[in-house]
Design an enzyme around this catalytic site. Structure first.
Site, PDB file in Angstrom:
ATOM      1  N   LYS A 256      43.075  44.179  48.026  1.00  0.00           N
ATOM      2  CA  LYS A 256      43.232  45.604  47.387  1.00  0.00           C
ATOM      3  C   LYS A 256      42.619  46.439  48.423  1.00  0.00           C
ATOM      4  CE  LYS A 256      43.744  48.584  44.033  1.00  0.00           C
ATOM      5  NZ  LYS A 256      44.982  48.999  43.383  1.00  0.00           N
TER       6      LYS A 256
ATOM      7  N   ASP B 137      47.397  44.572  42.227  1.00  0.00           N
ATOM      8  CA  ASP B 137      48.069  45.166  41.145  1.00  0.00           C
ATOM      9  C   ASP B 137      49.547  44.890  41.319  1.00  0.00           C
ATOM     10  OD1 ASP B 137      47.877  46.940  43.331  1.00  0.00           O
ATOM     11  OD2 ASP B 137      47.416  48.755  41.996  1.00  0.00           O
TER      12      ASP B 137
END
Ligand code: IPM
Ligand code: MG
Length: 364
Positions: free
Chosen positions: A190, A222
């Protein structure tokens, strides 16, 4: 390291742990008989059952013995009576985290290889599953799992910290593995938000020059979670931190239709630990209905690491035999489910067709 005698610590743990481990030990016993190896097995306590017996999820005796053996085979850990009690002072999972840390098991390896004939069981369309064959390298002794924790009334924090050496040592294993496979390494992080992720990217960028045959790719967690469903066949080797690896490997584990099929190994400096990816499935405990295949395939990984290649191939052939003949537990075979012990028995028999009687095998 092909041993005439291998010492194995067996930690059955909680829930279905003892049942699936029992089948793996029967399989190990057949391998011992067939190939004249002695596997010296000692059972020790961990998890909720260890708390019940000693108050400690990882008794000193367990830890001491695990530090002296060639390999550790673990069933599963967890009990709902702790899950629903946020104030519990001691938890079964602490035993698992502590043994990972104490044995220095920094690289958790989770292969996701599908058995084609079971693809119809998957929640995904069969065409999406074509060509799925990946292995996840999850960092296991750092990050948010082990950072400083704090709780003051209504305020709580868990620190996510990584040092370069913790990233480099698992990254090297992942690069080497990618080199032996399709040559693709995907770092999942991330990095648009987290400094730790940016450190991971820096280190991978530095290291990649040493592995010119490996193509490196980056995905945010994600997006990766979405890609795992949309196009899982794109992945070859995934490299990721502790928490992201925990999540993405559970997601990947459902591709094949049953969580009951996926094995794992955890590597560090010394003895490795082998365990199924699934949990303790307390609802099924004691009923002889759980799928023993993930644990038996974890045993296969152990034999391969012992350099017992023929032996490992035999275990895989035994599992494949059961799949081909639909000799499977209720998670996979809804029509005529077999018991956990029946599946284990079929795999063991497939291995030892000639049923040679000998004094070799498992010594408990
Ligand atoms: C796993 C499990 C463990 C983890 C739990 C039981 C602590 O989910 O091995 O993936 O989060 O690492
Ligand atoms: Mg998990």
């Amino acid at each position: 390291m092909k041993h005439a005698l291998s010492n194995i610590a067996v930690l059955e743990g909680d829930g279905i742990g003892p049942e699936v481990v029992k089948q793996a030990l029967i399989v190990l016993d057949r391998i011992g008989q067939k190939y004249h190896h002695k596997f010296n097995v000692k059972k020790l306590m961990i998890g909720a059952s260890a708390i019940d017996a000693t108050g400690n999820p990882l008794p000193d005796e367990t830890l001491k013995h695990c530090k002296e053996v060639d390999a550790v085979l673990l069933g599963a850990i967890g009990d709902p009576k702790y899950d629903n009690d946020p104030n519990a002072k001691v938890r079964p999972e602490q035993g698992l985290l502590k043994i990972r840390k104490e044995l220095g098991l920094f690289a958790n390896v989770r292969p996701v290889k599908l058995f084609k004939s079971l693809n119809y069981l998957s929640v995904l369309k069969e065409e999406v599953l074509q060509g799925v064959d990946m292995v996840i390298f999850r960092e296991l002794t750092g990050g948010i799992y082990f950072g400083e924790k704090n709780r003051e009334g209504d305020v709580a924090s868990d620190l996510c910290k990584y040092e370069a050496y913790e990233i480099d040592r698992i990254a090297r294993l992942a690069f080497v593995e990618a080199g032996k496979r399709q040559g693709k390494l995907c770092l999942i992080d991330k990095a648009n938000v987290l400094d730790t992720s940016r450190l991971w990217r820096d280190r991978i960028n530095k290291l990649k020059v040493e592995y010119p045959d490996v193509e490196v790719d980056y995905l945010f967690i994600d997006n990766a979670a979405m890609q795992m469903i949309l196009n899982p066949a794109q992945f070859d080797v995934i490299l990721t931190s502790n928490m992201f690896g925990d999540i993405i490997s559970d997601e990947a584990s459902v591709l094949g239709g049953s969580l009951g099929m996926l094995p794992s190994s955890s590597a560090g400096a010394g003895a490795r630990l082998y365990e199924p990816v699934h949990g303790s499935y307390p609802q099924a405990a004691g009923q002889d209905i759980a799928n023993p295949i993930a644990t038996i395939l974890s045993l296969e990984m152990m034999l391969r690491d012992f350099d017992m290649i023929e032996e490992a191939d035999d275990v895989l052939a035994g599992v494949t035999y059961c799949i081909d003949h639909e000799l499977l537990t209720a998670d996979i075979n809804k029509k005529e489910p077999l018991k956990c012990s029946e599946v284990g028995g079929h795999i063991a028999n497939a291995i030892l067709e000639d049923k040679v009687a000998s004094d070799f095998g498992v010594i408990i």
